[in-house]
Design an enzyme around this catalytic site. Structure first.
Site, PDB file in Angstrom:
ATOM      1  N   HIS A 263       0.856  -1.189   0.000  1.00 39.68           N
ATOM      2  CA  HIS A 263       0.000   0.000   0.000  1.00 39.68           C
ATOM      3  C   HIS A 263       0.888   1.233   0.000  1.00 39.68           C
ATOM      4  CE1 HIS A 263      -3.227   2.755   1.133  1.00 39.68           C
ATOM      5  NE2 HIS A 263      -4.039   1.802   0.706  1.00 39.68           N
ATOM      6  N   ASP A 321      -7.893  -5.840   0.161  1.00 39.08           N
ATOM      7  CA  ASP A 321      -8.281  -6.646  -0.995  1.00 39.08           C
ATOM      8  C   ASP A 321      -7.840  -8.094  -0.899  1.00 39.08           C
ATOM      9  OD1 ASP A 321      -9.642  -4.660  -2.247  1.00 39.08           O
ATOM     10  OD2 ASP A 321      -7.944  -3.958  -3.417  1.00 39.08           O
TER      11      ASP A 321
END
Ligand code: ACO
Length: 384
Positions: A263, A321
């Site tokens: 991320h 996710d």
């Protein structure tokens, strides 16, 4: 600024674009707040309807406000026949996210006064989009499966109704909580790529629909919202839990990215992923479906291996996710609907950011650093 002093911030890393009161992400410590409320509290105690109200109106609703807002969402769930016709026409030929984008593009034709750009009219549009997008996604799913479309059920919550319209079964208490949790966790996340593109489009004073279409388009890619589908595809490719370690090690040795990890902002465990992971572990103890058991085991083994290989050394932790796929599969949501489901939830975050930005709007117009040649001699085409 003199050209030699230019600093290029690739991917706009480290660049702040606006003040906000919507969302705070503490990437170093893996913490997240919506309007000041910790995500863990909202995940445990709240509902998607309440979170949507919080994001759009800036405060937690009173009972009366929530009832009115919930009724408004329920009353706006249906979509015009023309939207169903688009789904019928395109369902065999386009990815569900692209069909959703096309449907949202068509919605202004049912807006009775597009010239009304008042805050009230725009808020009304945001609420309508929030209500209708899950219906559109469920309809896309029904068409893809060759099943008849179902009418919304006014007695079900926002997210439970979505699951009902997709699967044809009223979800039990546990599935209702799980889908609501996923809607809450996906509702908002700062100036991520899709929210940013919503703002870029909105900053030209384009309308709410245009800005949301930009958000839906940007969400699609596997580096952003498309990662959940890509992560599940990887788990399916791994096939058997015992293949997990070899598959991941080979992929890393081949410099491949493991979808659902990493991320830009979090350099610690994504708090949303942590919440989902905890549900996943308790779910694993209950499920009796061998297909789901396998997926869950693969996800858990992959997480463990990645922690040893990359998380602690390079700060590449699971993001939300990664764990979504096995849970969505258990809820009978097909993998190509994962990103549209994400969009149907994130629409409140996109529009809330848009309205906040419009309060102090300025056109986005960054610069690029020209590194090509200048004053070249133009050669006529037949002499080149
Ligand atoms: N698997 C393996 N290596 C990775 C991963 C990954 N998932 N993510 C980053 N890296 C490595 C890169 O190869 C790079 O290594 P290097 O320095 O040796 O070249 C380093 O980490 C930095 O990567 P960048 O791409 O520069 O980091 P950035 O901040 O731009 O990337 C991103 C963030 C795009 C999310 C990235 O981590 C990624 O591609 N992850 C996989 C896709 C994904 O899960 N996206 C969903 C994000 S959450 C969301 O949008 C809802």
């Amino acid at each position: 600024m003199a050209e030699e002093n230019i600093t290029i911030s690739k991917g706009l890393e480290g660049i702040y674009i606006a003040d906000t009161t919507l969302c705070k992400i503490d990437g170093q410590n893996g913490k997240l707040w919506y309007r000041g409320y910790p995500i863990e509290t909202l995940a445990e105690k709240s509902t998607y309807e309440e979170v949507a109200f919080l994001l759009l109106y800036g405060h937690l609703p009173t009972r009366k406000e929530l009832d009115t807002f919930t009724q408004k969402l329920i009353s706006e769930r249906e979509v015009p026949d023309a939207i169903e016709n688009i789904i019928a026409d395109f369902s065999g030929r386009m990815h569900p996210n692209d069909i959703l984008r096309t449907c949202v593009s068509a919605l202004p034709s049912f807006d009775t006064d597009m010239a009304d750009k008042s805050s009230d009219a725009n808020l009304e549009r945001a609420i309508k989009l929030t209500a209708k997008m899950p219906t559109i996604v469920a309809m896309i799913g029904r068409y893809k499966q060759g099943k008849p479309v179902l009418q919304p059920s006014a007695k079900l919550s926002h997210s439970a109704n979505f699951l009902y319209m997709l699967t044809g079964k009223e979800p039990d208490k546990e599935s209702s909580k799980l889908i609501d949790l996923m809607f809450i966790l996906h509702a908002e996340h700062g100036s991520n790529a899709s929210t940013f593109s919503t703002l870029v489009t909105g900053s030209t004073l384009a309308d709410v629909y245009a800005a949301v279409v930009a958000g839906i388009s940007t969400l699609r890619g596997p580096l952003h919202g498309g990662a959940d589908e890509a992560a599940l595809n990887m788990m399916k490719a791994i096939g058997e839990p015992d293949n997990t370690e070899t598959y991941i090690e080979d992929a890393l040795a081949g410099k491949q990215r493991i979808m659902g990890f990493g991320h830009r902002v979090y350099k610690a465990y994504d708090p949303r992923a942590k919440i989902v992971y905890n549900y996943l572990k308790s779910f694993m103890q209950k499920t009796t479906d061998p297909k789901i058991e396998k997926l869950l085991e693969i996800a858990i083994r992959a997480e463990k291996l990645m922690e040893e290989k990359l998380s602690k050394t390079k700060g590449i932790w699971p993001n939300i996710d990664f764990f979504a796929g096995p849970l969505y599969t258990a809820m009978e949501i097909p993998s190509d609907l994962f990103t549209p489901v994400f969009a149907a939830s994130r629409v409140v975050g996109w529009t809330a950011h848009l309205f906040e930005y419009w309060q102090n709007n300025r056109l986005f117009r960054p610069l690029d650093h020209y590194v090509g040649q200048l004053d070249l001699k133009y050669v006529p085409i037949d002499q080149r």
